[in-house]
Each structure stands twice: as C-alpha cells, then as structure tokens.
Design a protein around this motif. Structure first.
Motif, PDB file in Angstrom:
ATOM      1  N   LEU A  67      -8.984   0.912  -4.123  1.00 57.11           N
ATOM      2  CA  LEU A  67      -7.727   0.170  -4.136  1.00 57.11           C
ATOM      3  C   LEU A  67      -7.205  -0.083  -2.728  1.00 57.11           C
ATOM      4  N   ALA A  68      -7.298   0.948  -1.884  1.00 59.29           N
ATOM      5  CA  ALA A  68      -6.677   0.887  -0.562  1.00 59.29           C
ATOM      6  C   ALA A  68      -7.664   0.536   0.536  1.00 59.29           C
ATOM      7  N   GLY A  69      -8.853   0.112   0.175  1.00 59.91           N
ATOM      8  CA  GLY A  69      -9.898  -0.096   1.166  1.00 59.91           C
ATOM      9  C   GLY A  69      -9.777  -1.360   1.986  1.00 59.91           C
ATOM     10  N   GLY A  70      -8.921  -2.280   1.600  1.00 61.78           N
ATOM     11  CA  GLY A  70      -8.801  -3.540   2.336  1.00 61.78           C
ATOM     12  C   GLY A  70      -7.818  -3.451   3.488  1.00 61.78           C
ATOM     13  N   THR A  71      -7.549  -4.588   4.104  1.00 60.93           N
ATOM     14  CA  THR A  71      -6.641  -4.638   5.255  1.00 60.93           C
ATOM     15  C   THR A  71      -5.210  -4.947   4.851  1.00 60.93           C
ATOM     16  N   GLU A  72      -5.002  -5.368   3.594  1.00 58.81           N
ATOM     17  CA  GLU A  72      -3.651  -5.703   3.156  1.00 58.81           C
ATOM     18  C   GLU A  72      -2.786  -4.444   3.067  1.00 58.81           C
ATOM     19  N   ARG A  73      -1.482  -4.644   3.142  1.00 54.29           N
ATOM     20  CA  ARG A  73      -0.525  -3.543   3.037  1.00 54.29           C
ATOM     21  C   ARG A  73      -0.280  -3.276   1.545  1.00 54.29           C
ATOM     22  N   LEU A  74      -0.801  -2.175   1.074  1.00 49.85           N
ATOM     23  CA  LEU A  74      -0.750  -1.833  -0.354  1.00 49.85           C
ATOM     24  C   LEU A  74       0.349  -0.819  -0.631  1.00 49.85           C
ATOM     25  N   ALA A  75       1.103  -1.050  -1.700  1.00 47.22           N
ATOM     26  CA  ALA A  75       2.057  -0.062  -2.217  1.00 47.22           C
ATOM     27  C   ALA A  75       1.648   0.286  -3.642  1.00 47.22           C
ATOM     28  N   LEU A  76       1.904   1.515  -4.036  1.00 47.88           N
ATOM     29  CA  LEU A  76       1.593   1.976  -5.382  1.00 47.88           C
ATOM     30  C   LEU A  76       2.842   2.514  -6.057  1.00 47.88           C
ATOM     31  N   LEU A  77       3.019   2.141  -7.315  1.00 53.56           N
ATOM     32  CA  LEU A  77       4.010   2.771  -8.180  1.00 53.56           C
ATOM     33  C   LEU A  77       3.216   3.586  -9.189  1.00 53.56           C
TER      34      LEU A  77
END
Length: 248
Positions: free
Chosen positions: A135-145
């Motif tokens: 899920l977090a492997g890319g360069t985008e800024r990821l948020a999780l709920l």
C-alpha cells in the motif's frame, strides 16, 4: 509513503441512528474519532485508504463511491465511501468500512480521494505486513483510516464473556497504537487475538507494514515507523476494547 494514520473502532453503535437512545454512550469515542480524522486531513495526503475487517465476500479493494448500509441494524441509512457515484461493479461495503465512511462523511472529508480495503481477520502477520508495504510502496503521500476493535472479552457481560487475558492484550495494543509502534503491533499474537475476538489485529498489522516504509528504524520516534502517535481514547464500553489514535 505513509504520512499519517487514524485508528478508530468500528462498532455500528458509533452511528447515532443505530445506537438510538444509547447514542450518548459513545459521544467521547465519536469526538475522538473526529479529532483523529482532522489530523489526517492536516497531513495533506494524496490518497486515503480505509482499512477494516471483512468477511470473505467483502475482502479486497472497494473503490471510491462504494456504498455501505446499516439496514442490517434496523436503520434505513446508507453512506458512500467518499464522493461520486459507485462503479457499476462495486460491492457493498463491509460493516467496518461503512462505519469508516460514516465517520468521513461526518467530518466533511474532502482532503483526498478515498478507497477501501477489506481485510480478513485470520490473515497472517506476514501477509498483513506485506499488504501494508504494498500500500505504502509508492511515492504518493498515503494516509490510512484503520478500523478495528480490541477484544470483546473484558467483562462477564461482554459479547465474548470474560477472559482474564483480554485486559493485557488490549493494554499492549493500546500502548503500540499510542506510540506509533509498528514493532509492537507486529508482536501482537495472532492466535490469542483470534481467541479473544480482537477484530482489529490484522488491520493494525497492515498499518504496521505500511508504517515500516514511513521512515528509517533510527528515526526520532525509535518505534520503527518514523511517525509520532497519540492515543485519544482507550475504553471498554460493553466489555469491548475500543481505541482511537493518530499517527503523524
């Protein structure tokens, strides 16, 4: 990369229409969830993924616009996951993601596109960690709920009756969630979580996998995540462990 996370419980009783006359009993939990989601928005994510426990038919991705319903709880209420119409092949949201969608709607979420991920409660620790890393492997800024509950065995009136091991398990989970401690979450015992009906275990370990990409192990936090945590709520109404925390 993961830039923020909010951890919330997922009982349908969070929704006042479902709770009815008892809605006030969850006021503090609702308020804490709102604060945690506000912190998510402040992290300026490019994408938000709502993660929650799901039965077999609802596991896997759920696109933005997918709809969850509370009709199964006697309430004619539907909630969409983010804005827009659902794709023609969208599946109904599982209960946990429906509660998450309701929390986002209540907060007026517009900070980033939203999608969902239903996670099987029996998923192994290694698979959870791997899923989080993907899920977090890319360069985008990821948020999780991240939706999920602790044990349901804290009192004799709890849904799972009383189990003396439940308090210690929930305390370990609360410490890890409050400290943004990815290692602590991964240390939670899968078999014990299953025996104590802790529905959040697999989703918390997906979070831990995602957080492992957020920073190096020698970061200031010293917790393997590179993030800082705050525990906003830790109670067991109805004998079920409910936690609210945020990681930024």
């Amino acid at each position: 990369m993961l830039v923020a996370a909010a951890i919330c419980p997922c009982p349908p009783l969070l929704v006042p229409e479902v709770a009815g006359a008892a809605a006030h009993e969850m006021d503090a939990a609702r308020a804490a969830c709102g604060e945690a989601i506000d912190r998510l928005a402040g992290a300026r994510p490019d994408r938000l993924v709502v993660i929650g426990p799901a039965e077999q038919a609802a596991r896997g991705p759920h696109p933005q616009g997918s709809v969850g319903s509370f009709r199964g709880y006697g309430v004619e209420l539907e909630v969409p996951l983010g804005k827009g119409d659902p794709p023609a092949d969208a599946r109904p949201l599982p209960s946990s993601l429906a509660v998450g969608a309701w929390l986002l709607e209540r907060a007026g979420w517009t900070a980033a596109p939203v999608e969902g991920l239903g996670v099987g409660e029996p998923l192994s620790r290694s698979r959870c960690e791997e899923s989080g890393r993907e899920l977090a492997g890319g360069t985008e800024r990821l948020a999780l709920l991240v939706m999920g509950d602790g044990t349901n065995c804290r009192t004799v009136k709890a849904p799972g009756y009383f189990d003396e091991r439940a308090t210690a398990f929930d305390a370990a989970a609360a410490r890890a969630l409050g400290a943004a401690d990815a290692r602590g979450l991964l240390a939670l015992d899968e078999e014990l979580a299953y025996e104590l009906n802790a529905s959040g275990r697999s989703c918390w370990q997906v979070l831990a996998g995602a957080a492992g990409t957020a920073g190096s192990d020698d970061g200031e936090s010293g917790n393997g995540s590179g993030l800082r945590g705050e525990l906003r709520y830790d109670e067991a109404p109805y004998g079920v462990g409910y936690f609210v925390a945020d990681w930024t």
